[in-house]
Each structure stands twice: as structure tokens, then as C-alpha cells.
Design a protein around this motif. Structure first.
Motif, PDB file in Angstrom:
ATOM      1  N   LEU A  39      51.047  48.259 -21.041  1.00 13.08           N
ATOM      2  CA  LEU A  39      50.957  47.732 -19.830  1.00 13.08           C
ATOM      3  C   LEU A  39      51.160  48.724 -18.748  1.00 13.08           C
ATOM      4  O   LEU A  39      50.556  49.144 -17.640  1.00 13.08           O
ATOM      5  N   ARG A  40      52.049  49.739 -19.379  1.00 14.92           N
ATOM      6  CA  ARG A  40      52.203  51.122 -18.335  1.00 14.92           C
ATOM      7  C   ARG A  40      50.703  51.842 -18.025  1.00 14.92           C
ATOM      8  O   ARG A  40      50.716  52.089 -16.851  1.00 14.92           O
ATOM      9  N   GLN A  41      50.147  51.751 -19.180  1.00 11.78           N
ATOM     10  CA  GLN A  41      48.831  52.577 -18.916  1.00 11.78           C
ATOM     11  C   GLN A  41      47.848  51.790 -18.072  1.00 11.78           C
ATOM     12  O   GLN A  41      46.995  52.264 -17.207  1.00 11.78           O
ATOM     13  N   LEU A  42      48.032  50.292 -18.313  1.00 10.52           N
ATOM     14  CA  LEU A  42      47.017  49.574 -17.501  1.00 10.52           C
ATOM     15  C   LEU A  42      47.560  49.329 -15.966  1.00 10.52           C
ATOM     16  O   LEU A  42      46.517  49.199 -15.081  1.00 10.52           O
ATOM     17  N   ALA A  43      48.686  49.566 -15.595  1.00 11.86           N
ATOM     18  CA  ALA A  43      49.209  49.526 -14.266  1.00 11.86           C
ATOM     19  C   ALA A  43      48.506  50.691 -13.582  1.00 11.86           C
ATOM     20  O   ALA A  43      48.614  50.699 -12.278  1.00 11.86           O
ATOM     21  N   SER A  44      48.011  51.842 -13.989  1.00 12.39           N
ATOM     22  CA  SER A  44      47.557  52.824 -13.337  1.00 12.39           C
ATOM     23  C   SER A  44      46.273  52.489 -12.713  1.00 12.39           C
ATOM     24  O   SER A  44      45.430  52.804 -11.712  1.00 12.39           O
ATOM     25  N   GLU A  45      45.669  51.294 -13.311  1.00  9.11           N
ATOM     26  CA  GLU A  45      44.225  50.627 -12.845  1.00  9.11           C
ATOM     27  C   GLU A  45      44.638  49.261 -12.070  1.00  9.11           C
ATOM     28  O   GLU A  45      43.802  49.142 -11.384  1.00  9.11           O
ATOM     29  N   ILE A  46      45.501  48.665 -12.203  1.00 12.79           N
ATOM     30  CA  ILE A  46      46.067  47.539 -11.473  1.00 12.79           C
ATOM     31  C   ILE A  46      47.395  47.653 -10.901  1.00 12.79           C
ATOM     32  O   ILE A  46      48.373  47.395 -11.260  1.00 12.79           O
ATOM     33  N   PRO A  47      47.481  48.600  -9.910  1.00 14.47           N
ATOM     34  CA  PRO A  47      48.965  48.967  -9.267  1.00 14.47           C
ATOM     35  C   PRO A  47      49.730  47.727  -9.065  1.00 14.47           C
ATOM     36  O   PRO A  47      51.100  47.981  -9.014  1.00 14.47           O
ATOM     37  N   ASP A  48      49.187  46.574  -8.722  1.00 15.23           N
ATOM     38  CA  ASP A  48      50.057  45.672  -8.176  1.00 15.23           C
ATOM     39  C   ASP A  48      50.789  44.918  -9.472  1.00 15.23           C
ATOM     40  O   ASP A  48      51.699  44.087  -9.156  1.00 15.23           O
ATOM     41  N   ILE A  49      50.550  45.339 -10.720  1.00 13.71           N
ATOM     42  CA  ILE A  49      51.672  44.893 -11.639  1.00 13.71           C
ATOM     43  C   ILE A  49      52.596  45.706 -12.214  1.00 13.71           C
ATOM     44  O   ILE A  49      53.434  45.359 -13.059  1.00 13.71           O
ATOM     45  N   HIS A  50      52.840  46.813 -11.454  1.00  9.21           N
ATOM     46  CA  HIS A  50      54.135  47.730 -11.670  1.00  9.21           C
ATOM     47  C   HIS A  50      55.421  47.055 -11.720  1.00  9.21           C
ATOM     48  O   HIS A  50      56.170  47.423 -12.483  1.00  9.21           O
ATOM     49  N   GLU A  51      55.495  46.249 -10.517  1.00  9.97           N
ATOM     50  CA  GLU A  51      56.808  45.607 -10.552  1.00  9.97           C
ATOM     51  C   GLU A  51      57.103  44.714 -11.707  1.00  9.97           C
ATOM     52  O   GLU A  51      58.320  44.852 -12.464  1.00  9.97           O
ATOM     53  N   ALA A  52      56.103  43.745 -12.126  1.00  9.49           N
ATOM     54  CA  ALA A  52      56.344  43.039 -13.392  1.00  9.49           C
ATOM     55  C   ALA A  52      56.457  43.859 -14.502  1.00  9.49           C
ATOM     56  O   ALA A  52      57.276  43.519 -15.524  1.00  9.49           O
ATOM     57  N   VAL A  53      55.908  44.952 -14.743  1.00 10.32           N
ATOM     58  CA  VAL A  53      56.065  45.931 -15.815  1.00 10.32           C
ATOM     59  C   VAL A  53      57.734  46.665 -15.791  1.00 10.32           C
ATOM     60  O   VAL A  53      58.229  46.499 -16.820  1.00 10.32           O
ATOM     61  N   ASP A  54      57.966  46.770 -14.720  1.00  2.60           N
ATOM     62  CA  ASP A  54      59.283  47.487 -14.473  1.00  2.60           C
ATOM     63  C   ASP A  54      60.215  46.287 -15.067  1.00  2.60           C
ATOM     64  O   ASP A  54      61.317  46.634 -15.764  1.00  2.60           O
ATOM     65  N   ARG A  55      60.198  45.260 -14.639  1.00  2.00           N
ATOM     66  CA  ARG A  55      60.936  43.930 -15.071  1.00  2.00           C
ATOM     67  C   ARG A  55      61.061  43.838 -16.436  1.00  2.00           C
ATOM     68  O   ARG A  55      62.108  43.566 -17.070  1.00  2.00           O
ATOM     69  N   ARG A  96      41.367  42.789 -20.388  1.00  2.00           N
ATOM     70  CA  ARG A  96      42.345  43.547 -21.074  1.00  2.00           C
ATOM     71  C   ARG A  96      43.797  43.316 -21.194  1.00  2.00           C
ATOM     72  O   ARG A  96      44.372  43.278 -22.080  1.00  2.00           O
ATOM     73  N   LEU A  97      44.149  42.923 -19.546  1.00  2.00           N
ATOM     74  CA  LEU A  97      45.316  42.536 -19.614  1.00  2.00           C
ATOM     75  C   LEU A  97      45.731  41.239 -20.621  1.00  2.00           C
ATOM     76  O   LEU A  97      46.824  41.294 -21.148  1.00  2.00           O
ATOM     77  N   PHE A  98      45.035  40.286 -20.346  1.00  2.00           N
ATOM     78  CA  PHE A  98      45.396  38.998 -20.810  1.00  2.00           C
ATOM     79  C   PHE A  98      45.174  39.066 -22.568  1.00  2.00           C
ATOM     80  O   PHE A  98      45.698  38.413 -23.034  1.00  2.00           O
ATOM     81  N   ALA A  99      44.352  40.216 -23.081  1.00  2.00           N
ATOM     82  CA  ALA A  99      44.494  40.420 -24.305  1.00  2.00           C
ATOM     83  C   ALA A  99      45.540  41.061 -25.041  1.00  2.00           C
ATOM     84  O   ALA A  99      45.572  41.272 -26.148  1.00  2.00           O
ATOM     85  N   ILE A 100      46.388  41.626 -24.261  1.00  2.00           N
ATOM     86  CA  ILE A 100      47.586  42.389 -24.901  1.00  2.00           C
ATOM     87  C   ILE A 100      48.518  41.540 -25.778  1.00  2.00           C
ATOM     88  O   ILE A 100      48.963  40.677 -25.300  1.00  2.00           O
ATOM     89  N   GLU A 101      48.544  41.913 -27.346  1.00  2.00           N
ATOM     90  CA  GLU A 101      49.468  41.404 -28.048  1.00  2.00           C
ATOM     91  C   GLU A 101      49.802  42.598 -28.889  1.00  2.00           C
ATOM     92  O   GLU A 101      49.169  43.224 -29.497  1.00  2.00           O
ATOM     93  N   ALA A 102      51.177  42.691 -28.927  1.00  2.00           N
ATOM     94  CA  ALA A 102      51.789  43.919 -29.877  1.00  2.00           C
ATOM     95  C   ALA A 102      53.373  43.831 -30.111  1.00  2.00           C
ATOM     96  O   ALA A 102      53.725  42.846 -29.009  1.00  2.00           O
ATOM     97  N   PRO A 103      53.943  44.354 -30.796  1.00  2.00           N
ATOM     98  CA  PRO A 103      55.522  44.373 -30.552  1.00  2.00           C
ATOM     99  C   PRO A 103      55.786  44.911 -29.212  1.00  2.00           C
ATOM    100  O   PRO A 103      55.100  45.576 -28.571  1.00  2.00           O
ATOM    101  N   ALA A 104      57.013  44.278 -28.521  1.00  2.00           N
ATOM    102  CA  ALA A 104      57.053  44.442 -27.381  1.00  2.00           C
ATOM    103  C   ALA A 104      57.025  45.784 -26.726  1.00  2.00           C
ATOM    104  O   ALA A 104      56.790  46.136 -25.860  1.00  2.00           O
ATOM    105  N   PRO A 105      57.745  46.795 -27.509  1.00  2.00           N
ATOM    106  CA  PRO A 105      57.828  48.244 -26.904  1.00  2.00           C
ATOM    107  C   PRO A 105      56.016  48.746 -26.833  1.00  2.00           C
ATOM    108  O   PRO A 105      55.976  49.486 -25.867  1.00  2.00           O
ATOM    109  N   GLN A 106      55.570  48.676 -27.891  1.00  2.00           N
ATOM    110  CA  GLN A 106      54.182  48.972 -27.755  1.00  2.00           C
ATOM    111  C   GLN A 106      53.421  48.221 -26.769  1.00  2.00           C
ATOM    112  O   GLN A 106      52.573  49.018 -26.056  1.00  2.00           O
TER     113      GLN A 106
END
Length: 355
Positions: A249-265, A234-244
Motif C-alpha cells: 500500500l505504501r508503494q501504491l500510495a505514490s501513485e494514489i496520494p489520496d490514500i496516504h492518510e488511510a495507509v498511515d492509520r 491493483r488496490l482492490f486486489a491486495i491480499e497478504a499478511p498485514a505487514p506485507q
């Protein structure tokens, strides 16, 4: 299109890079193969032109500017530093036994910009610079973030060896998918019979025994749970205008907490781009974007493509390569974050130029 016309476009781009504070450099055309092989592995032989020098040993025609620019900076560069360059690179583009109907250039001109800085705004600075230079061409801007994907892989409940194998193939989507499928299935039994036969081959007995030990240990691994495979896909398939995409990604980070830092960046990068006047809604985010770029990119990646030219490579591309800079700076005891990119003057010319 003549080389003179390409050079004229290249000089226009260089002028813009110099106006952004870059120092022009001219890396050698012929580079020692050892460093490139250490960085990329033997796979680079399929893409580069290799020759033998009786004194210097194995050499390569320059397949890329980034490595020699990083080496030059690590030897005597200041911090922060900005460099630009213009010149040819050489890569084998068409493979197989027959000449294709439309062969791609294996020698082409690149104009590039590299930024070495610890400034958190560096990603946005480079992206915005390329965006501004290329704005007359109305290109489609795309971006991704390899750190997102690598953090997700590092979070998988697998052994270190299996995670390392997936990370090694993350830039090879088909091989990665095969490895992931294998790790999600019950391991096949491995039986290595004892034999009095003599050890033979290019590898030493110790190397072969270590390989056998790894295979036997792998057979004892538990399969990766299906929910982890689904999250990764699901992560690898995300494609959309950047804000969307950011919201997804914010939603997926609740299931993969280790990506929180990269999402913040990513959120900070989009905010920095907006402050620089870029319409981030028009920027296409593709989580797998970096999997189709240079293998040393380990953070933000970007490209600018010509709409309707699906058979073209990107007109411009780039990204962050902190790990590469750290590896090449190790001998000098230096490490500094780095981000950069290149523009193809020949494609800019075919689109009508920058005037």
C-alpha cells in the motif's frame, strides 16, 4: 445444538465484554422500518422481515443490533461508552424458488460489543478484545479498511456524479466493476426526442426531467484513463499478511496520494495491535474485505473465520462506522466515532466452545 447451549456460550462472551468495561443493553426486537430504510435503502426489504402495525406503521424484526444501539447512545450516552448485548437477529438468507439442501439459519444469536470513543487506539482495542476471547478456537483473523478504497475512488478524475455512483456500489463488487468499465469507455450518445406526449409514471415531471438532464450531462464525460482503472484494480486486489500488505500500500500510495492518510492509520493500527501482544504477521489483510461486510462500515473492518469451513459465515466480524453514528446522531446534534462487532455463539459452540 439447543438454544440453551447457544445461550450459555453467549453468556460467556457477555461476561468477557462486561469485564472489558461494557454496559449490557437490550434493544427492542421490533424496530421502526423507516430509519432502517433511510439508512440502507429499499434493498434491505430483500433481507429483512417486515410487518405492518396499525398504529406504529411499518416495522421490522431486528436485522442488526448496531442501529438501535447507536440510537440509544445518541439519546443519552456518555463519552466514551462501551455497550454489549446478546440476542437474536432475523435475516432472510436463502433466496430463489426452491428450498436449498442446506438452508442457512434466518434467526440466529449474536453477542456484540460497541465502543464510542475518540481514542485513536479504539480500533485496536476492539480487534484485540475479539482476538483474545476467540483465541482458544485458533481462527484466522482478517482485516481491511473501507476508507482506503473510498479515498481512492474519491481521487478518480471523474465528475462528482460518477464518483458518487461508484461509491454507492462499492459494497456490490459486480455492479461496481460494471460501472467502472462503463466510465472507462467512451460514453454512448443519448438522444431524448421532444414529444408532445403526457408525462406519466410514479415520478413527477421534475424528477424525470432531472434524470434526463443527468443522463445528457453524463454523455459529455471524458472516459476514465486506463492507468486509473489499473491502479484501482491493483488496490482492490491486495491480499497478504498485514505487514506485507502495508508495504504494498505504501508503494501504491505514490501513485494514489489520496490514500496516504488511510495507509498511515493502518500502520498505527498494526503498531497498536502489536503493543497489545497480537502477532500481526498472522493477521491476513484483504483490501476488499469490507466490501463483503455490512454497508455502514467506513473504516477498519475485521473478521475471524474457521479454517476449513468455507461454507460458514465468519464466527465474528465487525468494523468502524463513523458515518452511521454521525447520521443517527444528527437529530441530537451529536457525532462520535464508533467501532464494534459481533460473535456468533452458535458457531463457537460447534467449534467446541471457549473453555
Amino acid at each position: 445444538m439447543s438454544k440453551r447451549e447457544k445461550q450459555a456460550i453467549g453468556q460467556q462472551i457477555l461476561t468477557a465484554f462486561r469485564a472489558a468495561g461494557a454496559e449490557e443493553v437490550a434493544p427492542d426486537l421490533l424496530l421502526p422500518a423507516e430509519t432502517l430504510l433511510d439508512l440502507y435503502g429499499e434493498d434491505i426489504r430483500a433481507r429483512a422481515y417486515v410487518t405492518q402495525d396499525p398504529i406504529r406503521g411499518e416495522m421490522m424484526l431486528r436485522p442488526d443490533f448496531t442501529v438501535p444501539v447507536v440510537q440509544m447512545h445518541m439519546e443519552n450516552g456518555a463519552e466514551p461508552a462501551r455497550y454489549c448485548y446478546l440476542g437474536e437477529v432475523f435475516r432472510k438468507q436463502d433466496h430463489g424458488e426452491r428450498q436449498p439442501d442446506h438452508p442457512r439459519d434466518n434467526e440466529y444469536l449474536q453477542a456484540g460489543f460497541e465502543l464510542f470513543a475518540r481514542d485513536p487506539d479504539a480500533d485496536a482495542e476492539v480487534f484485540a478484545l475479539f482476538h483474545d476471547i476467540l483465541s482458544p478456537l485458533k481462527l484466522q483473523a482478517s482485516m481491511g479498511d473501507m476508507d482506503l478504497l473510498m479515498d481512492a475512488v474519491r481521487a478518480l478524475p471523474l465528475s462528482g456524479a460518477r464518483r458518487a455512483a461508484l461509491l454507492h456500489h462499492i459494497w456490490r463488487p459486480k455492479r461496481f466493476a460494471r460501472q467502472l468499465a462503463r466510465f472507462a469507455a467512451p460514453p454512448a450518445p443519448r438522444n431524448f426526442a421532444e414529444t408532445p406526449a403526457i408525462w406519466t409514471g410514479m415520478r413527477s415531471q421534475a424528477e424525470m426531467q432531472a434524470r434526463i438532464d443527468r443522463l445528457q450531462a453524463d454523455a459529455g464525460e471524458l472516459p476514465l484513463a486506463p492507468q486509473w482503472v489499473e491502479r484501482l484494480e491493483r488496490l482492490f486486489a491486495i491480499e497478504a499478511p498485514a505487514p506485507q500488505a502495508l508495504a504494498e500500500l505504501r508503494q501504491l500510495a505514490s501513485e494514489i496520494p489520496d490514500i496516504h492518510e488511510a495507509v498511515d492509520r493502518l500502520e498505527r493500527n498494526l503498531a497498536n495491535l502489536a503493543r497489545r501482544g497480537i502477532d500481526v504477521d498472522a493477521v491476513h489483510f484483504d483490501a476488499s474485505h469490507g466490501r463483503h461486510t455490512m454497508e455502514y462500515y467506513d473504516g477498519m473492518t475485521f473478521s475471524f473465520a474457521a479454517p476449513g469451513r468455507l461454507d460458514w459465515p465468519p464466527v465474528a466480524s465487525g468494523g468502524r462506522y463513523d458515518a452511521l453514528a454521525a447520521v443517527l446522531g444528527h437529530a441530537q446534534g451529536r457525532s462520535i466515532p464508533a467501532v464494534g462487532g459481533i460473535i456468533r455463539p452458535g458457531l463457537v459452540y460447534e467449534l467446541g466452545g471457549l473453555a
